[in-house]
Design a protein around this motif. Sequence first.
Motif, PDB file in Angstrom:
ATOM      1  N   THR A 150      49.925 108.368  65.324  1.00  0.00           N
ATOM      2  CA  THR A 150      51.152 107.864  65.950  1.00  0.00           C
ATOM      3  C   THR A 150      50.924 107.388  67.381  1.00  0.00           C
ATOM      4  OG1 THR A 150      52.456 109.421  64.626  1.00  0.00           O
ATOM      5  CG2 THR A 150      53.531 108.437  66.549  1.00  0.00           C
ATOM      6  N   TYR A 151      50.170 108.174  68.162  1.00  0.00           N
ATOM      7  CA  TYR A 151      50.059 107.904  69.595  1.00  0.00           C
ATOM      8  C   TYR A 151      48.684 107.394  70.031  1.00  0.00           C
ATOM      9  CZ  TYR A 151      54.365 110.618  69.593  1.00  0.00           C
ATOM     10  OH  TYR A 151      55.635 111.070  69.333  1.00  0.00           O
ATOM     11  N   GLN A 152      47.671 107.502  69.159  1.00  0.00           N
ATOM     12  CA  GLN A 152      46.325 107.009  69.481  1.00  0.00           C
ATOM     13  C   GLN A 152      45.770 106.278  68.260  1.00  0.00           C
ATOM     14  OE1 GLN A 152      45.196 111.151  70.954  1.00  0.00           O
ATOM     15  NE2 GLN A 152      43.964 109.898  72.349  1.00  0.00           N
ATOM     16  N   SER A 153      46.460 105.240  67.883  1.00  0.00           N
ATOM     17  CA  SER A 153      46.161 104.552  66.628  1.00  0.00           C
ATOM     18  C   SER A 153      44.759 103.956  66.572  1.00  0.00           C
ATOM     19  CB  SER A 153      47.199 103.453  66.371  1.00  0.00           C
ATOM     20  OG  SER A 153      47.255 102.552  67.465  1.00  0.00           O
ATOM     21  N   SER A 154      44.111 103.777  67.726  1.00  0.00           N
ATOM     22  CA  SER A 154      42.760 103.218  67.721  1.00  0.00           C
ATOM     23  C   SER A 154      41.763 104.151  67.033  1.00  0.00           C
ATOM     24  CB  SER A 154      42.295 102.940  69.162  1.00  0.00           C
ATOM     25  OG  SER A 154      42.338 104.120  69.948  1.00  0.00           O
ATOM     26  N   TYR A 155      42.132 105.444  66.892  1.00  0.00           N
ATOM     27  CA  TYR A 155      41.259 106.413  66.223  1.00  0.00           C
ATOM     28  C   TYR A 155      41.659 106.635  64.761  1.00  0.00           C
ATOM     29  CZ  TYR A 155      39.687 107.677  70.938  1.00  0.00           C
ATOM     30  OH  TYR A 155      39.174 107.652  72.207  1.00  0.00           O
ATOM     31  N   ILE A 207      41.393 120.546  80.028  1.00  0.00           N
ATOM     32  CA  ILE A 207      40.731 119.341  80.550  1.00  0.00           C
ATOM     33  C   ILE A 207      40.567 118.304  79.443  1.00  0.00           C
ATOM     34  CG2 ILE A 207      38.582 118.436  81.517  1.00  0.00           C
ATOM     35  CD1 ILE A 207      38.267 121.153  82.953  1.00  0.00           C
ATOM     36  N   SER A 208      40.183 118.780  78.243  1.00  0.00           N
ATOM     37  CA  SER A 208      39.987 117.872  77.106  1.00  0.00           C
ATOM     38  C   SER A 208      41.296 117.211  76.693  1.00  0.00           C
ATOM     39  CB  SER A 208      39.403 118.633  75.917  1.00  0.00           C
ATOM     40  OG  SER A 208      38.165 119.215  76.247  1.00  0.00           O
ATOM     41  N   LEU A 209      42.378 117.988  76.670  1.00  0.00           N
ATOM     42  CA  LEU A 209      43.679 117.444  76.283  1.00  0.00           C
ATOM     43  C   LEU A 209      44.173 116.401  77.276  1.00  0.00           C
ATOM     44  CD1 LEU A 209      45.468 120.682  75.030  1.00  0.00           C
ATOM     45  CD2 LEU A 209      44.895 118.686  73.642  1.00  0.00           C
ATOM     46  N   VAL A 210      43.925 116.648  78.561  1.00  0.00           N
ATOM     47  CA  VAL A 210      44.334 115.682  79.585  1.00  0.00           C
ATOM     48  C   VAL A 210      43.544 114.382  79.431  1.00  0.00           C
ATOM     49  CG1 VAL A 210      44.317 115.191  82.063  1.00  0.00           C
ATOM     50  CG2 VAL A 210      45.098 117.415  81.233  1.00  0.00           C
ATOM     51  N   GLY A 211      42.245 114.514  79.145  1.00  0.00           N
ATOM     52  CA  GLY A 211      41.389 113.334  79.059  1.00  0.00           C
ATOM     53  C   GLY A 211      41.454 112.610  77.724  1.00  0.00           C
ATOM     54  N   LEU A 212      41.490 113.363  76.638  1.00  0.00           N
ATOM     55  CA  LEU A 212      41.409 112.760  75.300  1.00  0.00           C
ATOM     56  C   LEU A 212      42.716 112.835  74.514  1.00  0.00           C
ATOM     57  CD1 LEU A 212      37.934 114.210  74.248  1.00  0.00           C
ATOM     58  CD2 LEU A 212      38.418 111.893  75.071  1.00  0.00           C
ATOM     59  N   LYS A 213      43.682 113.556  75.034  1.00  0.00           N
ATOM     60  CA  LYS A 213      44.969 113.759  74.362  1.00  0.00           C
ATOM     61  C   LYS A 213      44.758 114.425  73.003  1.00  0.00           C
ATOM     62  CE  LYS A 213      47.103 109.962  76.902  1.00  0.00           C
ATOM     63  NZ  LYS A 213      47.790 108.663  76.819  1.00  0.00           N
ATOM     64  N   PHE A 214      45.398 113.929  71.955  1.00  0.00           N
ATOM     65  CA  PHE A 214      45.387 114.627  70.668  1.00  0.00           C
ATOM     66  C   PHE A 214      44.028 114.600  69.979  1.00  0.00           C
ATOM     67  CE2 PHE A 214      49.871 113.194  71.210  1.00  0.00           C
ATOM     68  CZ  PHE A 214      50.427 114.454  71.345  1.00  0.00           C
ATOM     69  N   VAL A 215      43.192 113.638  70.330  1.00  0.00           N
ATOM     70  CA  VAL A 215      41.838 113.579  69.761  1.00  0.00           C
ATOM     71  C   VAL A 215      41.043 114.823  70.147  1.00  0.00           C
ATOM     72  CG1 VAL A 215      39.656 112.292  69.785  1.00  0.00           C
ATOM     73  CG2 VAL A 215      41.832 111.066  69.689  1.00  0.00           C
ATOM     74  N   ALA A 216      41.422 115.449  71.255  1.00  0.00           N
ATOM     75  CA  ALA A 216      40.700 116.638  71.718  1.00  0.00           C
ATOM     76  C   ALA A 216      40.848 117.808  70.748  1.00  0.00           C
ATOM     77  CB  ALA A 216      41.211 117.050  73.100  1.00  0.00           C
ATOM     78  N   ILE A 217      41.936 117.853  69.985  1.00  0.00           N
ATOM     79  CA  ILE A 217      42.209 119.028  69.144  1.00  0.00           C
ATOM     80  C   ILE A 217      41.140 119.245  68.071  1.00  0.00           C
ATOM     81  CG2 ILE A 217      43.838 120.059  67.510  1.00  0.00           C
ATOM     82  CD1 ILE A 217      46.103 118.823  69.194  1.00  0.00           C
ATOM     83  N   PRO A 218      40.839 118.245  67.211  1.00  0.00           N
ATOM     84  CA  PRO A 218      39.763 118.480  66.243  1.00  0.00           C
ATOM     85  C   PRO A 218      38.416 118.727  66.898  1.00  0.00           C
ATOM     86  CG  PRO A 218      40.554 116.204  66.129  1.00  0.00           C
ATOM     87  CD  PRO A 218      41.505 116.953  66.976  1.00  0.00           C
ATOM     88  N   LEU A 219      38.185 118.125  68.063  1.00  0.00           N
ATOM     89  CA  LEU A 219      36.922 118.355  68.771  1.00  0.00           C
ATOM     90  C   LEU A 219      36.835 119.784  69.282  1.00  0.00           C
ATOM     91  CD1 LEU A 219      36.612 115.028  70.826  1.00  0.00           C
ATOM     92  CD2 LEU A 219      35.550 115.606  68.633  1.00  0.00           C
ATOM     93  N   LEU A 220      37.942 120.329  69.761  1.00  0.00           N
ATOM     94  CA  LEU A 220      37.958 121.707  70.260  1.00  0.00           C
ATOM     95  C   LEU A 220      37.754 122.714  69.131  1.00  0.00           C
ATOM     96  CD1 LEU A 220      40.860 121.500  72.870  1.00  0.00           C
ATOM     97  CD2 LEU A 220      38.456 122.010  73.362  1.00  0.00           C
TER      98      LEU A 220
END
Length: 238
Positions: A150-155, A207-220
């Motif tokens: 929804t918010y980072q459609s490029s991914y 820090i990850s959420l601020v920089g990567l937003k929702f993409v940070a969640i699966p990475l974390l």
Amino acid sequence: MKLFTIPNMITLANLTCGILGIWCIFSYKIEVAAFMIIIAAILDFFDGFFARLLNSFSEIGKQLDSLADMVSFGVLPSFILYYLLNQVLPRECSTCLTPNIWVFVSILPALASALRLAKFNIDTRQSNGFLGLPTPSNAIVVASFVLIGTYQSSYSELFLSPTFLIVYSIAISVLMISELPMASLKFKGFGWQTNKLIYGFLLVGLISLVGLKFVAIPLLITLYLVFSIISLLFLKKA
């Protein structure tokens, strides 16, 4: 027997989020369903926190927590996975026995959650840690797929591809019912020494959420898995 304790009321709020999330999917409000998981996860943290703070533990609270988790972190994420797979899979699939048969893979995380939660309540080995990936982890990651789309459609091409969602559903189900020791992220008071791992993980997460937003969640969550495996290897060597 006290039913309406503060921790139990928070657990019921968690369950309410799960029920509302399922209703949102049937109403095609998939983003709201994802946010219901996030809210439920926050409430799940606080019911345990207040239970320890108030020393308000009970067998009914333990069982109620598992029932709420099954809905919010087992059934609801599987409904979301079904919804996503139904959206991205082609209507006619030449490699499938029947069109869209792969959407039924989305049921596996719900089944694995049920097994994990039932096992957790009787497994004395998990008093200070976890064996297998906790069910909220899967739920939060599934919610992130929706929010990324929804918010980072490029991914979206990565996280919302049919292959990725199918492989994810199978892999996460195996991880939840596995015997893999996972690091506990439960607070033990507020001191630094006993909680430095948690504070460190929360700082990296913020820090990850601020920089990567929702993409940070699966990475974390991936980082959490890797850290747990590395910790296990060091413990075996020690």
